[in-house]
Each structure stands twice: as structure tokens, then as C-alpha cells.
Motif scaffolding. Structure first.
Motif, short mmCIF file in Angstrom:
data_model
loop_
_atom_site.label_atom_id
_atom_site.label_comp_id
_atom_site.label_asym_id
_atom_site.label_seq_id
_atom_site.Cartn_x
_atom_site.Cartn_y
_atom_site.Cartn_z
N GLU A 14 4.03 -3.03 4.65
CA GLU A 14 2.99 -2.29 3.94
C GLU A 14 1.68 -2.44 4.69
OE1 GLU A 14 3.18 -3.92 -0.03
OE2 GLU A 14 4.65 -2.41 -0.60
N LEU A 15 0.89 -1.38 4.68
CA LEU A 15 -0.38 -1.33 5.38
C LEU A 15 -1.51 -1.35 4.36
CD1 LEU A 15 -1.86 -0.74 8.12
CD2 LEU A 15 -1.61 1.68 7.54
N THR A 16 -2.51 -2.22 4.58
CA THR A 16 -3.67 -2.30 3.69
C THR A 16 -4.93 -2.51 4.52
OG1 THR A 16 -3.69 -4.71 3.40
CG2 THR A 16 -2.29 -3.45 1.89
N SER A 17 -6.07 -2.52 3.84
CA SER A 17 -7.32 -2.96 4.47
C SER A 17 -7.26 -4.47 4.62
CB SER A 17 -8.52 -2.59 3.60
OG SER A 17 -8.60 -1.20 3.47
N ARG A 21 -4.73 -6.93 -0.66
CA ARG A 21 -3.29 -6.74 -0.73
C ARG A 21 -2.94 -5.39 -1.33
NH1 ARG A 21 0.68 -5.42 0.27
NH2 ARG A 21 2.71 -6.38 0.14
N LEU A 22 -3.87 -4.82 -2.07
CA LEU A 22 -3.64 -3.52 -2.70
C LEU A 22 -4.84 -2.62 -2.46
CD1 LEU A 22 -2.21 -4.77 -6.08
CD2 LEU A 22 -0.93 -3.74 -4.22
N PRO A 23 -4.74 -1.34 -2.45
CA PRO A 23 -3.50 -0.58 -2.50
C PRO A 23 -2.79 -0.64 -1.15
CG PRO A 23 -5.34 0.91 -2.23
CD PRO A 23 -5.91 -0.48 -2.37
N ALA A 24 -1.49 -0.45 -1.17
CA ALA A 24 -0.68 -0.56 0.04
C ALA A 24 0.08 0.74 0.29
CB ALA A 24 0.29 -1.72 -0.10
N ASN A 25 0.25 1.05 1.55
CA ASN A 25 1.06 2.19 1.96
C ASN A 25 2.25 1.67 2.75
OD1 ASN A 25 -0.76 4.34 1.12
ND2 ASN A 25 -2.10 3.58 2.73
N GLN A 26 3.45 2.05 2.35
CA GLN A 26 4.62 1.64 3.11
C GLN A 26 4.69 2.46 4.38
OE1 GLN A 26 8.19 1.58 0.79
NE2 GLN A 26 7.60 -0.33 -0.17
N ARG A 86 2.09 -7.28 -10.97
CA ARG A 86 1.92 -5.84 -11.20
C ARG A 86 3.00 -5.28 -12.11
NH1 ARG A 86 1.73 -3.78 -5.16
NH2 ARG A 86 3.09 -5.56 -4.96
N ASP A 87 4.21 -5.83 -12.04
CA ASP A 87 5.32 -5.35 -12.87
C ASP A 87 5.41 -6.18 -14.14
OD1 ASP A 87 5.99 -3.49 -10.88
OD2 ASP A 87 7.20 -4.98 -9.82
N SER A 88 6.26 -5.74 -15.05
CA SER A 88 6.44 -6.47 -16.30
C SER A 88 7.05 -7.86 -16.05
CB SER A 88 7.31 -5.68 -17.26
OG SER A 88 8.58 -5.42 -16.68
N GLU A 89 7.82 -7.98 -14.97
CA GLU A 89 8.40 -9.28 -14.58
C GLU A 89 7.65 -9.81 -13.36
OE1 GLU A 89 10.96 -11.10 -15.95
OE2 GLU A 89 10.88 -9.69 -17.61
N PRO A 90 6.74 -10.76 -13.52
CA PRO A 90 6.04 -11.31 -12.36
C PRO A 90 7.03 -11.93 -11.37
CG PRO A 90 5.02 -12.05 -14.39
CD PRO A 90 6.30 -11.38 -14.77
N ARG A 91 6.68 -11.83 -10.08
CA ARG A 91 7.54 -12.42 -9.05
C ARG A 91 6.67 -13.05 -7.98
NH1 ARG A 91 8.34 -8.47 -4.65
NH2 ARG A 91 7.07 -6.69 -5.17
N VAL A 92 7.28 -13.97 -7.25
CA VAL A 92 6.58 -14.64 -6.17
C VAL A 92 6.73 -13.82 -4.89
CG1 VAL A 92 6.50 -16.71 -4.73
CG2 VAL A 92 6.88 -16.93 -7.19
N LEU A 93 5.61 -13.54 -4.26
CA LEU A 93 5.61 -12.86 -2.97
C LEU A 93 5.46 -13.91 -1.86
CD1 LEU A 93 3.17 -9.88 -3.62
CD2 LEU A 93 5.66 -9.81 -3.51
N SER A 109 -4.41 -4.51 7.90
CA SER A 109 -3.46 -5.59 7.70
C SER A 109 -2.09 -4.99 7.46
CB SER A 109 -3.84 -6.45 6.49
OG SER A 109 -4.97 -7.26 6.80
N VAL A 110 -1.09 -5.56 8.10
CA VAL A 110 0.29 -5.14 7.92
C VAL A 110 1.04 -6.33 7.33
CG1 VAL A 110 2.32 -4.16 9.02
CG2 VAL A 110 0.07 -3.65 9.94
N TRP A 111 1.74 -6.09 6.23
CA TRP A 111 2.41 -7.14 5.47
C TRP A 111 3.92 -7.02 5.62
CZ3 TRP A 111 -0.66 -10.55 2.60
CH2 TRP A 111 -2.00 -10.20 2.50
N PHE A 112 4.56 -8.13 6.00
CA PHE A 112 6.01 -8.19 6.17
C PHE A 112 6.58 -9.30 5.27
CE2 PHE A 112 4.33 -6.76 10.22
CZ PHE A 112 5.16 -5.71 10.55
N PRO A 113 7.79 -9.13 4.73
CA PRO A 113 8.43 -10.25 4.04
C PRO A 113 8.62 -11.42 5.02
CG PRO A 113 9.56 -8.19 3.54
CD PRO A 113 8.59 -7.90 4.66
N ALA A 114 8.20 -12.60 4.61
CA ALA A 114 8.28 -13.77 5.49
C ALA A 114 9.71 -14.06 5.92
CB ALA A 114 7.67 -14.98 4.80
#
Length: 154
Positions: A14-17, A21-26, A86-93, A109-114
Motif C-alpha cells: 500500500e502507498l501512503t504519504s 498509514r491512511l489513506p492507502a492505495n494498493q 478500522r474493522d469491527s474485528e481489530p487486528r494486529v498489523l 511510504s510503501v507498506w509491505f506485510p513484514a
């Protein structure tokens, strides 16, 4: 010298400023490690082939650098572990932020799953072990030295 081998992975990102972290563009991304350039990892971002070269050691250090960025200049890397509510079920990023800047455009900034970055690095170490980059470069420099000596003799 290492055999000419490479590791190529398509990763979701995802791409952001920077710093946000938000808003993000895939965007599509491909990450490539090539034993012919053993210190570098190439990030191809977007379908237009925007390419950034990053030191493999810096990428590994960024994976270990939770919350603080490593690197100076055009590329900074850090690992961010945060709660996404952000979702009804919080999750760890658990992500890696690749912060890029250039004099010819706005920073991003470009964000990748670790886990994806870690798996890519492990695959690259199967091609050239961590710390084994030097002998590959030494062999290339030796060959250049022979070419230069032959050219100087003429």
C-alpha cells in the motif's frame, strides 16, 4: 563467484504519504534479488515499473528496527507493529514501511506485510548467504582489474 540466480516475488503493498498509514492505495509490487548485484534488492512499484534499489542489509536492519527508521537519505525503513481498529474485528498489523524520497517528486511510504519481506530475505539468503556478498564483488573487481591491466598494456 555465485551462480547467476535470482529471487522474484510479487508482494501486496500500500502507498501512503510518509508518516501516515491512511489513506492507502494498493499498488502492485515486485521485489527482485539478483546474485549479480549481491548487495541490492530492487523494488518495482506500480505497473509503470518505478524502480528503487535498496541495500539488502538495510532492508534486513529495517525488519529488525521496530518503530525507529534505519537509513539515511532517499530510503528509510522501519517495522511497525500496531493495532488496526478500522474493522469491527481489530487486528494486529505487522508491516515494513519503506519511506522513499526524491528531489524530483513528493515523498511516499510503501507498506509491505513484514512476513512477506522476511520470507523474501530468507529466499535471497539461499542464493547468497548473509555476509557472503563480498566474495561475489571481489571476483567481479578482480575481473575488472584484469581488463584494466590488459587495456593499460595496449
Amino acid at each position: 563467484m555465485h551462480k547467476n540466480e535470482s529471487v522474484r516475488r510479487s508482494l501486496r503493498c500500500e502507498l501512503t504519504s510518509p508518516g501516515a498509514r491512511l489513506p492507502a492505495n494498493q499498488i502492485p509490487a515486485e521485489v527482485v534479488y539478483d546474485s549479480r548485484d549481491p548487495f541490492a534488492v530492487a523494488f518495482y512499484l506500480d505497473k509503470d515499473g518505478v524502480r528503487w534499489l535498496v541495500d539488502r542489509g538495510l532492508l534486513a536492519a529495517g525488519l529488525e528496527a521496530v518503530t525507529r527508521a534505519v537509513g539515511e537519505g532517499d530510503v528509510r525503513i522501519r517495522r511497525v507493529i500496531a493495532l488496526d481498529a478500522r474493522d469491527s474485528e481489530p487486528r494486529v498489523l505487522d508491516e515494513v514501511e519503506l519511506e522513499l524520497s526524491s528531489p524530483s517528486g513528493p515523498p511516499a511510504s510503501v507498506w509491505f506485510p513484514a512476513a512477506d519481506v522476511e520470507a523474501f530475505l530468507q529466499a535471497s539468503y539461499a542464493v547468497v548467504r548473509d555476509g557472503g556478498e563480498g566474495p561475489a564483488c571481489d571476483a567481479a573487481l578482480e575481473k575488472l582489474g584484469r581488463l584494466l591491466a590488459a587495456w593499460s598494456a595496449d
